[in-house]
Design an enzyme around this catalytic site. Structure first.
Site, PDB file in Angstrom:
ATOM      1  N   LYS A 219      -4.349  12.646   9.536  1.00 37.90           N
ATOM      2  CA  LYS A 219      -3.341  13.539   9.009  1.00 37.90           C
ATOM      3  C   LYS A 219      -2.968  13.215   7.559  1.00 37.90           C
ATOM      4  O   LYS A 219      -2.425  14.065   6.846  1.00 37.90           O
ATOM      5  CB  LYS A 219      -2.065  13.415   9.874  1.00 37.90           C
ATOM      6  CG  LYS A 219      -2.235  13.825  11.298  1.00 37.90           C
ATOM      7  CD  LYS A 219      -0.959  13.505  12.083  1.00 37.90           C
ATOM      8  CE  LYS A 219      -1.200  13.715  13.557  1.00 37.90           C
ATOM      9  NZ  LYS A 219      -0.079  13.143  14.343  1.00 37.90           N
ATOM     10  N   GLY A 220      -3.221  11.981   7.163  1.00 35.44           N
ATOM     11  CA  GLY A 220      -2.674  11.476   5.910  1.00 35.44           C
ATOM     12  C   GLY A 220      -2.905  12.317   4.672  1.00 35.44           C
ATOM     13  O   GLY A 220      -2.081  12.331   3.757  1.00 35.44           O
TER      14      GLY A 220
ATOM     15  N   GLU B  23      -8.850  11.908   0.765  1.00 33.12           N
ATOM     16  CA  GLU B  23      -8.124  10.911   1.562  1.00 33.12           C
ATOM     17  C   GLU B  23      -6.839  10.498   0.866  1.00 33.12           C
ATOM     18  O   GLU B  23      -6.768  10.480  -0.357  1.00 33.12           O
ATOM     19  CB  GLU B  23      -8.984   9.656   1.718  1.00 33.12           C
ATOM     20  CG  GLU B  23      -9.796   9.600   2.995  1.00 33.12           C
ATOM     21  CD  GLU B  23      -8.935   9.299   4.217  1.00 33.12           C
ATOM     22  OE1 GLU B  23      -7.724   9.560   4.210  1.00 33.12           O
ATOM     23  OE2 GLU B  23      -9.505   8.787   5.187  1.00 33.12           O
ATOM     24  N   ASP B  24      -5.839  10.136   1.651  1.00 32.21           N
ATOM     25  CA  ASP B  24      -4.624   9.607   1.037  1.00 32.21           C
ATOM     26  C   ASP B  24      -4.837   8.174   0.559  1.00 32.21           C
ATOM     27  O   ASP B  24      -4.355   7.784  -0.496  1.00 32.21           O
ATOM     28  CB  ASP B  24      -3.432   9.684   2.019  1.00 32.21           C
ATOM     29  CG  ASP B  24      -3.758   9.099   3.384  1.00 32.21           C
ATOM     30  OD1 ASP B  24      -4.944   8.883   3.695  1.00 32.21           O
ATOM     31  OD2 ASP B  24      -2.814   8.837   4.155  1.00 32.21           O
TER      32      ASP B  24
ATOM     33  N   ASP C 182      -8.594   1.874   2.161  1.00 33.79           N
ATOM     34  CA  ASP C 182      -8.047   0.543   2.452  1.00 33.79           C
ATOM     35  C   ASP C 182      -9.204  -0.391   2.799  1.00 33.79           C
ATOM     36  O   ASP C 182      -9.905  -0.875   1.906  1.00 33.79           O
ATOM     37  CB  ASP C 182      -7.046   0.721   3.610  1.00 33.79           C
ATOM     38  CG  ASP C 182      -6.159  -0.479   3.841  1.00 33.79           C
ATOM     39  OD1 ASP C 182      -6.693  -1.594   3.922  1.00 33.79           O
ATOM     40  OD2 ASP C 182      -4.939  -0.326   3.968  1.00 33.79           O
TER      41      ASP C 182
ATOM     42  N   LYS D 299      -6.975   0.606  -2.448  1.00 34.58           N
ATOM     43  CA  LYS D 299      -6.510  -0.779  -2.284  1.00 34.58           C
ATOM     44  C   LYS D 299      -7.740  -1.678  -2.258  1.00 34.58           C
ATOM     45  O   LYS D 299      -8.160  -2.142  -1.189  1.00 34.58           O
ATOM     46  CB  LYS D 299      -5.825  -0.868  -0.911  1.00 34.58           C
ATOM     47  CG  LYS D 299      -4.472  -1.505  -0.877  1.00 34.58           C
ATOM     48  CD  LYS D 299      -4.033  -1.647   0.563  1.00 34.58           C
ATOM     49  CE  LYS D 299      -2.676  -1.088   0.816  1.00 34.58           C
ATOM     50  NZ  LYS D 299      -2.226  -1.298   2.209  1.00 34.58           N
TER      51      LYS D 299
ATOM     52  N   PHE E  23       2.282  -2.374   2.292  1.00 36.68           N
ATOM     53  CA  PHE E  23       2.170  -1.283   3.263  1.00 36.68           C
ATOM     54  C   PHE E  23       3.000  -0.122   2.738  1.00 36.68           C
ATOM     55  O   PHE E  23       4.215  -0.224   2.597  1.00 36.68           O
ATOM     56  CB  PHE E  23       2.639  -1.704   4.659  1.00 36.68           C
ATOM     57  CG  PHE E  23       2.401  -0.613   5.672  1.00 36.68           C
ATOM     58  CD1 PHE E  23       1.120  -0.388   6.169  1.00 36.68           C
ATOM     59  CD2 PHE E  23       3.435   0.217   6.089  1.00 36.68           C
ATOM     60  CE1 PHE E  23       0.883   0.646   7.074  1.00 36.68           C
ATOM     61  CE2 PHE E  23       3.198   1.247   6.997  1.00 36.68           C
ATOM     62  CZ  PHE E  23       1.923   1.456   7.479  1.00 36.68           C
TER      63      PHE E  23
ATOM     64  N   ARG F  36       5.821  10.563   6.237  1.00 38.58           N
ATOM     65  CA  ARG F  36       4.759  11.270   5.503  1.00 38.58           C
ATOM     66  C   ARG F  36       5.345  12.272   4.514  1.00 38.58           C
ATOM     67  O   ARG F  36       4.736  12.594   3.502  1.00 38.58           O
ATOM     68  CB  ARG F  36       3.859  12.049   6.476  1.00 38.58           C
ATOM     69  CG  ARG F  36       3.051  11.188   7.428  1.00 38.58           C
ATOM     70  CD  ARG F  36       2.038  12.082   8.146  1.00 38.58           C
ATOM     71  NE  ARG F  36       1.543  11.506   9.379  1.00 38.58           N
ATOM     72  CZ  ARG F  36       0.492  10.693   9.473  1.00 38.58           C
ATOM     73  NH1 ARG F  36      -0.171  10.347   8.396  1.00 38.58           N
ATOM     74  NH2 ARG F  36       0.091  10.249  10.652  1.00 38.58           N
TER      75      ARG F  36
END
Ligand code: PRP
Length: 178
Positions: free
Chosen positions: A42-43, A98-99, A102, A130, A151, A164
């Site tokens: 969902k990001g 993508e948000d 990582d 990141k 985070f 969100r």
């Protein structure tokens, strides 16, 4: 909700300025190509919605749902597609949106999966990167901002499904986790 935030790392203005810039860059790079933006739910839904509106070329939009984090803050390492693509991507120029990038496990899996469907090209556009957390050597072609190993929540990023809808990106107060 805003009282739960410890520190804002990326303000709404910083985010919008950078997404506007990414929209311009993608519009120039994909001029005449009608790219297919694939948002990873969902990001990515907020980033994709802004990015698409800052692009001034024709494009198509699709979504996939991929999950590896569940309700926690650490990747399970196992990537699952829980909502498949709704259209054929053969010969299309695909941009995976993508948000956050990582560990890289999600995008490594997705890039391989999509590449096997014979698209004309597959590129990655991630709002946050990141690099210090990377477990696999995957590189995003377009990045909003590199970030440190905190985070983050907001602008699509969640903690247990919440936050969100914050228009900025920040970190949570430690007591929220306990
Ligand atoms: C987040 C994010 C990416 C992925 C990145 O998704 O949206 O898809 O983790 O992490 P990685 O590089 O370590 O694989 P998540 O599984 O939390 O689902 P969500 O998008 O629904 O929040």
């Amino acid at each position: 909700m805003k009282n739960d935030i410890e520190k804002i790392f990326f303000t709404e203005e910083m985010i919008q300025n950078r997404v506007r810039e990414l929209g311009r860059i993608l519009s120039a790079d994909y001029e005449g190509k009608v790219p297919l933006l694939v948002g990873v739910l969902k990001g990515s839904f907020i980033f994709l919605a802004d990015l698409a509106r800052y692009m001034d070329i024709l494009c198509d939009i699709e979504f996939m749902t991929v999950s590896s984090y569940g309700a926690g803050t650490k990747t399970s390492g196992e990537v699952k597609i829980t909502k498949a693509l709704g259209s054929v991507i053969e010969n299309r120029h695909v941009i995976v949106v993508e948000d956050i990038l990582d560990s890289g496990l999600t995008l490594e899996y997705l890039k391989k999966y999509l590449s096997e469907l014979n698209p004309a090209s597959v590129k990655i556009c991630a709002f946050l990167d990141k690099p210090s957390r990377r477990q696999v050597p995957i590189i995003a072609d377009y990045v909003g901002y590199e970030c440190t190993d905190a985070f983050y929540v907001g602008y699509g990023l969640d903690y247990a499904g919440h936050y969100r809808n914050l228009p900025f990106i920040g970190s949570l107060k430690p007591e929220i986790y306990s």
